[in-house]
Design a protein around this motif. Structure first.
Motif, PDB file in Angstrom:
ATOM      1  N   VAL A 696     -12.428  13.896   8.360  1.00 29.52           N
ATOM      2  CA  VAL A 696     -12.287  15.337   8.557  1.00 29.52           C
ATOM      3  C   VAL A 696     -10.850  15.764   8.280  1.00 29.52           C
ATOM      4  N   SER A 697      -9.901  15.030   8.849  1.00 35.25           N
ATOM      5  CA  SER A 697      -8.488  15.327   8.622  1.00 35.25           C
ATOM      6  C   SER A 697      -7.644  14.151   9.096  1.00 35.25           C
ATOM      7  N   ILE A 698      -6.414  14.130   8.623  1.00 34.63           N
ATOM      8  CA  ILE A 698      -5.427  13.152   9.082  1.00 34.63           C
ATOM      9  C   ILE A 698      -4.195  13.915   9.537  1.00 34.63           C
ATOM     10  N   GLU A 699      -3.758  13.630  10.758  1.00 35.54           N
ATOM     11  CA  GLU A 699      -2.553  14.244  11.301  1.00 35.54           C
ATOM     12  C   GLU A 699      -1.427  13.217  11.332  1.00 35.54           C
ATOM     13  N   VAL A 700      -0.221  13.660  10.997  1.00 43.35           N
ATOM     14  CA  VAL A 700       0.957  12.792  11.025  1.00 43.35           C
ATOM     15  C   VAL A 700       2.062  13.483  11.819  1.00 43.35           C
ATOM     16  N   PRO A 708       7.709  19.425  12.319  1.00 40.98           N
ATOM     17  CA  PRO A 708       6.320  19.780  12.639  1.00 40.98           C
ATOM     18  C   PRO A 708       5.322  18.745  12.130  1.00 40.98           C
ATOM     19  N   LYS A 709       4.217  18.691  12.835  1.00 43.04           N
ATOM     20  CA  LYS A 709       3.107  17.807  12.464  1.00 43.04           C
ATOM     21  C   LYS A 709       2.534  18.236  11.115  1.00 43.04           C
ATOM     22  N   SER A 710       2.135  17.254  10.306  1.00 43.36           N
ATOM     23  CA  SER A 710       1.453  17.530   9.044  1.00 43.36           C
ATOM     24  C   SER A 710      -0.032  17.222   9.193  1.00 43.36           C
ATOM     25  N   THR A 711      -0.873  18.060   8.579  1.00 43.59           N
ATOM     26  CA  THR A 711      -2.316  17.844   8.604  1.00 43.59           C
ATOM     27  C   THR A 711      -2.838  17.801   7.173  1.00 43.59           C
ATOM     28  N   TYR A 712      -3.619  16.774   6.867  1.00 41.20           N
ATOM     29  CA  TYR A 712      -4.146  16.573   5.516  1.00 41.20           C
ATOM     30  C   TYR A 712      -5.668  16.562   5.573  1.00 41.20           C
ATOM     31  N   THR A 713      -6.276  17.266   4.651  1.00 46.00           N
ATOM     32  CA  THR A 713      -7.741  17.282   4.530  1.00 46.00           C
ATOM     33  C   THR A 713      -8.133  16.785   3.138  1.00 46.00           C
ATOM     34  N   ASP A 714      -9.408  16.694   2.904  1.00 42.29           N
ATOM     35  CA  ASP A 714      -9.941  16.235   1.607  1.00 42.29           C
ATOM     36  C   ASP A 714      -9.421  14.839   1.262  1.00 42.29           C
ATOM     37  N   VAL A 715      -9.366  13.965   2.257  1.00 45.14           N
ATOM     38  CA  VAL A 715      -8.962  12.580   2.035  1.00 45.14           C
ATOM     39  C   VAL A 715     -10.219  11.732   1.895  1.00 45.14           C
ATOM     40  N   PRO A 716     -10.368  10.992   0.801  1.00 49.60           N
ATOM     41  CA  PRO A 716     -11.595  10.209   0.592  1.00 49.60           C
ATOM     42  C   PRO A 716     -11.601   8.923   1.419  1.00 49.60           C
ATOM     43  N   ASP A 718     -12.275   4.843   1.790  1.00 44.21           N
ATOM     44  CA  ASP A 718     -12.161   3.607   1.005  1.00 44.21           C
ATOM     45  C   ASP A 718     -11.192   3.744  -0.167  1.00 44.21           C
ATOM     46  N   ARG A 719     -10.090   4.438   0.040  1.00 47.51           N
ATOM     47  CA  ARG A 719      -9.079   4.591  -0.994  1.00 47.51           C
ATOM     48  C   ARG A 719      -7.681   4.450  -0.393  1.00 47.51           C
ATOM     49  N   MET A 720      -6.717   4.212  -1.279  1.00 44.77           N
ATOM     50  CA  MET A 720      -5.318   4.226  -0.887  1.00 44.77           C
ATOM     51  C   MET A 720      -4.768   5.620  -1.157  1.00 44.77           C
ATOM     52  N   VAL A 721      -4.044   6.161  -0.168  1.00 46.89           N
ATOM     53  CA  VAL A 721      -3.616   7.554  -0.232  1.00 46.89           C
ATOM     54  C   VAL A 721      -2.152   7.657   0.184  1.00 46.89           C
ATOM     55  N   ARG A 722      -1.395   8.472  -0.520  1.00 45.72           N
ATOM     56  CA  ARG A 722       0.003   8.735  -0.157  1.00 45.72           C
ATOM     57  C   ARG A 722       0.096  10.083   0.552  1.00 45.72           C
ATOM     58  N   LEU A 723       0.782  10.089   1.700  1.00 43.84           N
ATOM     59  CA  LEU A 723       1.021  11.297   2.474  1.00 43.84           C
ATOM     60  C   LEU A 723       2.524  11.525   2.524  1.00 43.84           C
ATOM     61  N   THR A 724       2.970  12.632   1.979  1.00 44.27           N
ATOM     62  CA  THR A 724       4.396  12.906   1.861  1.00 44.27           C
ATOM     63  C   THR A 724       4.791  14.061   2.770  1.00 44.27           C
ATOM     64  N   GLU A 725       5.858  13.845   3.525  1.00 43.07           N
ATOM     65  CA  GLU A 725       6.369  14.890   4.402  1.00 43.07           C
ATOM     66  C   GLU A 725       6.705  16.139   3.581  1.00 43.07           C
ATOM     67  N   GLY A 726       6.176  17.299   4.011  1.00 40.02           N
ATOM     68  CA  GLY A 726       6.463  18.551   3.327  1.00 40.02           C
ATOM     69  C   GLY A 726       5.480  18.923   2.240  1.00 40.02           C
ATOM     70  N   GLN A 727       4.596  17.987   1.869  1.00 40.42           N
ATOM     71  CA  GLN A 727       3.575  18.287   0.866  1.00 40.42           C
ATOM     72  C   GLN A 727       2.226  18.460   1.551  1.00 40.42           C
ATOM     73  N   ALA A 728       1.509  19.524   1.187  1.00 44.34           N
ATOM     74  CA  ALA A 728       0.277  19.871   1.890  1.00 44.34           C
ATOM     75  C   ALA A 728      -0.902  18.983   1.509  1.00 44.34           C
ATOM     76  N   ALA A 729      -0.887  18.464   0.292  1.00 43.31           N
ATOM     77  CA  ALA A 729      -2.048  17.710  -0.197  1.00 43.31           C
ATOM     78  C   ALA A 729      -1.771  16.209  -0.214  1.00 43.31           C
ATOM     79  N   ALA A 730      -2.810  15.442   0.112  1.00 42.22           N
ATOM     80  CA  ALA A 730      -2.722  13.982  -0.001  1.00 42.22           C
ATOM     81  C   ALA A 730      -2.858  13.581  -1.462  1.00 42.22           C
ATOM     82  N   GLN A 731      -2.196  12.495  -1.827  1.00 48.43           N
ATOM     83  CA  GLN A 731      -2.250  11.996  -3.203  1.00 48.43           C
ATOM     84  C   GLN A 731      -3.034  10.687  -3.223  1.00 48.43           C
ATOM     85  N   VAL A 732      -4.176  10.689  -3.878  1.00 43.91           N
ATOM     86  CA  VAL A 732      -4.989   9.479  -3.993  1.00 43.91           C
ATOM     87  C   VAL A 732      -4.359   8.571  -5.045  1.00 43.91           C
TER      88      VAL A 732
END
Length: 733
Positions: A696-700, A708-716, A718-732
């Motif tokens: 549903v979401s990932i909070e960091v 402030p806390k970051s919240t990421y959605t649309d994370v698949p 069984d994949r490797m994902v990069r979460l970057t401080e200040g960026q709204a979208a996760a990078q698969v």
């Protein structure tokens, strides 16, 4: 003579805990040429070489071949029969510790021949060492020199059964003799059963009165791990040491760096080729001459995107003559020792350190916990503040963290979720310590409050490895700390055997402190099924079955060569209890040290690499890589990247919110770190999601107060994902 033999029997164990290793290194004339060498890297190599060459075997307990040579000179000069027998026993001991089993057998047999095969009171140790020498000879011939994937893993079977059988056959004969005279000797009883097992004769051939129940060796469930280190060329042979599992070349695959305790033992670096194979790159990585080290931890101290390595030396050895090493990752496949240039050069005995950004300035700081004996040379703990320019400054004195004690572990964790790292230390003797990070105005005016007593986390009084983890997924980090209480003669087997037989010890064997969310903790180790005689040194945690609950593995170890007790694996059963899975392929009976969890083959489940081997010169063993057989649960691997905080976001807290079949919601928590205190897992957070159908979401919560806390959605899944401080979208990835 009898008194001298008794004293000689356990000389190495007491040296292990209470002696020091003096040498002619950087503080005297032998080290003078070092100052003329041009770079810090080559200077460090020269310092380590000097230590290796000039250490004194009379005071350095693991230089056993040299000590045996010294004793032999004395032995040849003795004419008194009683003194000669006593000195010959000491000589045989050192030969055995040096791995020279056949000469040790000859020396011990000469003593037993004088006794006419009888076992008068006080001479039992001679027979114990003779049986041990034969048993060790069998181990060396079969389990070590010609090892297979099943070697040394109990219950022994298949390729673990010995083909060269004379060692255990002779050991069995002697252990039967010992037990005929001392039927309550648990050490000899256990080792008799192991000897029969090496021959494939357990349980049928074991005398019934000494048989250890077969139920002790039964696996649980279908999960079974196998050692695949041999096929990958990762079965490095050495003594106790540390391991870092990390993607050091940023190609998406986890590499391995490891150390070994011997004063001249070369560190080793293996690059993961990404195709199921590894290539050793020690020489190409500029690591030649960087030797020794009991533990190692990694972090990107200079925020350049490349993980660096810190090697810890001198653990158990007093005298302050062993420097640590900071190896800067140059990003081109090479490392440079920058210890001297960075201001980290010191000469203290230690095996434990941990990275965290204690003041939230975006640069990782380093706490080093040293070892000081009572009434011995003081070795104060150090907190190196990162100056942000490649150098460090010790701020421990100003912050009240320059502690004195025999510290064996240090870890950082955020116990109150305020985005500041708190500090926990484990002491071999004395109370453990918990310091609450309360912030401050500058690096030298930071406030750490000692809340150890009111938090309820000072025990066990004799402690070793430790770590923070959220075992019950309630969003607050808990603490696990292992006790380390040996028998008076230096062994551990009676405590372990009694536990296996349903007679648990009353000692503080382990504490699992549940976080009460208010700055205090409650010990729940008994109700969680963890009142265990673990004797852990190496350790780490991960999620082997991807069910979202953290499991842990303990590498057992003690100097005594009789210490053939299994390394132990514990599975977390949904936060309600821990179930032991040691006999599911994990029960290696050689000494276990640095442990790292990680998805070494990028197939979605975590494997385990463990550095094997003891402390004495001849107590060698081969490292193991336990391959995960896989499961049907989902997972996600997260690479966090800080911007205002440190580059790898060490100390960040993660919450993964999932949706399961039928609409059930669940949250799984994790923290960015390398895991426990003895062994370093990857900073890539490999999180099991169980039967989740959707993230549903990932909070960091980033490791810097006020960010402030970051919240990421649309994370698949069984994949490797990069979460970057200040960026709204996760990078698969």
């Amino acid at each position: 003579m009898l008194r001298l033999i008794r004293q000689g029997l356990f000389i190495a164990t007491s040296l292990f805990l209470f002696s020091f290793c003096k040498n002619d290194s950087p503080n005297n004339k032998a080290a003078a040429p070092v100052a003329q060498i041009s770079t810090g890297h080559t200077r460090m190599i020269a310092i380590l070489d000097s230590i290796s060459k000039n250490s004194n075997p009379a005071t350095c307990y693991n230089l056993n071949s040299k000590m045996a040579d010294m004793i032999k000179v004395q032995l040849d000069q003795i004419t008194d029969v009683n003194q000669k027998v006593s000195m010959q026993f000491k000589y045989a001991q050192e030969l055995l510790y040096a791995g020279k089993n056949e000469p040790a057998i000859i020396a011990l047999t000469e003593i037993t021949n004088l006794l006419g095969g009888k076992m008068p009171a006080g001479f039992k140790p001679v027979y114990e060492f003779l049986a041990l020498a034969y048993l060790r000879m069998g181990e060396q011939q079969n389990c070590i020199n010609t090892h297979t994937p099943e070697s040394c893993i109990i219950p022994l079977q298949g390729g673990g059964i010995y083909t060269m059988r004379s060692g255990p056959e002779n050991a069995i004969s002697i252990y039967k003799n010992i037990l005929a005279n001392y039927p309550d000797d648990l050490d000899s009883r256990w080792l008799l059963n192991i000897a029969y097992m090496t021959l494939g004769q357990y349980p049928d051939e074991v005398p019934k009165q000494f048989l250890m129940p077969a139920s002790l060796f039964q696996k649980r469930g279908d999960m079974h791990f196998k050692d695949i280190a041999i096929s990958l060329g990762l079965d490095v042979r050495g003594l106790s040491g540390g391991v870092c599992m990390e993607d050091f070349d940023n190609d998406g695959d986890l590499d391995l760096f490891m150390t070994s305790y011997g004063l001249s033992d070369q560190c080793r670096y293996f690059r993961n080729n990404g195709d199921g194979s590894f290539t050793e790159r020690t020489h190409e990585a500029n690591l030649d001459g960087l030797v020794s080290g009991l533990n190692t931890v990694h972090a990107d101290y200079n925020n350049d995107g490349n993980r660096d390595i810190f090697i810890l030396r001198g653990g158990w050895l007093d005298g302050g003559s062993h420097p640590n090493s900071l190896l800067r990752n140059n990003g081109d496949g090479t490392f440079t020792d920058v210890t001297i240039e960075s201001g980290l050069l010191d000469f203290n005995p230690t095996q434990t350190a941990a990275w965290a950004d204690y003041d939230g300035d975006g640069w990782l700081d380093l706490y080093i916990a040293n070892e000081s004996k009572r009434n011995g040379t003081p070795h104060y703990n150090l907190l190196y503040h990162n100056n942000g320019n490649g150098t460090f400054t010790n701020t421990a004195p100003q912050l009240g963290l320059n502690l004195l004690g025999f510290y064996k572990a240090v870890v950082w964790g955020d116990i109150n979720n305020d985005q500041r790292p708190d500090l926990y230390l484990s002491a071999l003797t004395g109370e453990n310590k918990l310091f609450l990070n309360k912030g401050g105005d500058s690096p030298t005016k930071w406030v750490f409050e000692d809340i150890s007593v009111k938090a309820g986390v000072i025990n066990p009084i004799q402690s070793f490895p430790t770590w923070f983890f959220d075992y019950n997924n309630d969003g607050f980090e808990d603490i696990l700390v292992c006790g380390y209480v040996l028998e008076s003669d230096g062994t551990a087997l009676p405590k372990y055997i009694n536990e296996m037989l349903g007679k648990p010890d009353t000692d503080d064997v382990l504490r699992l402190y549940r976080n009460n969310h208010n700055g205090t903790f409650t010990d729940v180790h008994r109700q969680m099924g963890l009142h265990k005689a673990n004797f852990a040194m190496g350790c780490n945690f991960g999620d082997l079955d991807n069910d979202g609950w953290p499991d842990f593995y303990l590498g057992t170890g003690l100097p005594d060569l009789r210490g053939l007790l299994p390394n132990r694996m514990f599975r977390n059963v949904e936060g309600t209890r821990f179930e032991e899975l040691t006999m599911n392929g994990f029960g290696h009976i050689q000494k276990g040290h640095g442990v790292a969890f990680g998805d070494i083959d990028n197939d979605g489940d975590q494997d385990i690499y463990e550095v094997m081997g003891g402390a004495f010169e001849g107590d060698l063993s081969n490292n193991v890589l336990f391959e995960n057989p896989g499961n049907t649960n989902h997972w996600v691997s997260l690479l966090l990247e800080g911007k205002s905080c440190n580059r790898d976001a060490i100390g960040a807290r993660i919450a993964v919110h999932t949706l399961e079949k039928g609409g059930a919601k669940r949250t799984i928590y994790a923290s960015v770190n390398t895991g426990a205190s003895f062994g370093a897992s990857s900073l890539r957070q490999e999180i099991g999601l169980g039967k989740a159908e959707k993230i549903v979401s990932i909070e960091v919560w980033w490791p810097k107060a006020g960010v402030p806390k970051s919240t990421y959605t649309d994370v698949p899944l069984d994949r490797m994902v990069r979460l970057t401080e200040g960026q709204a979208a996760a990078q698969v990835q």
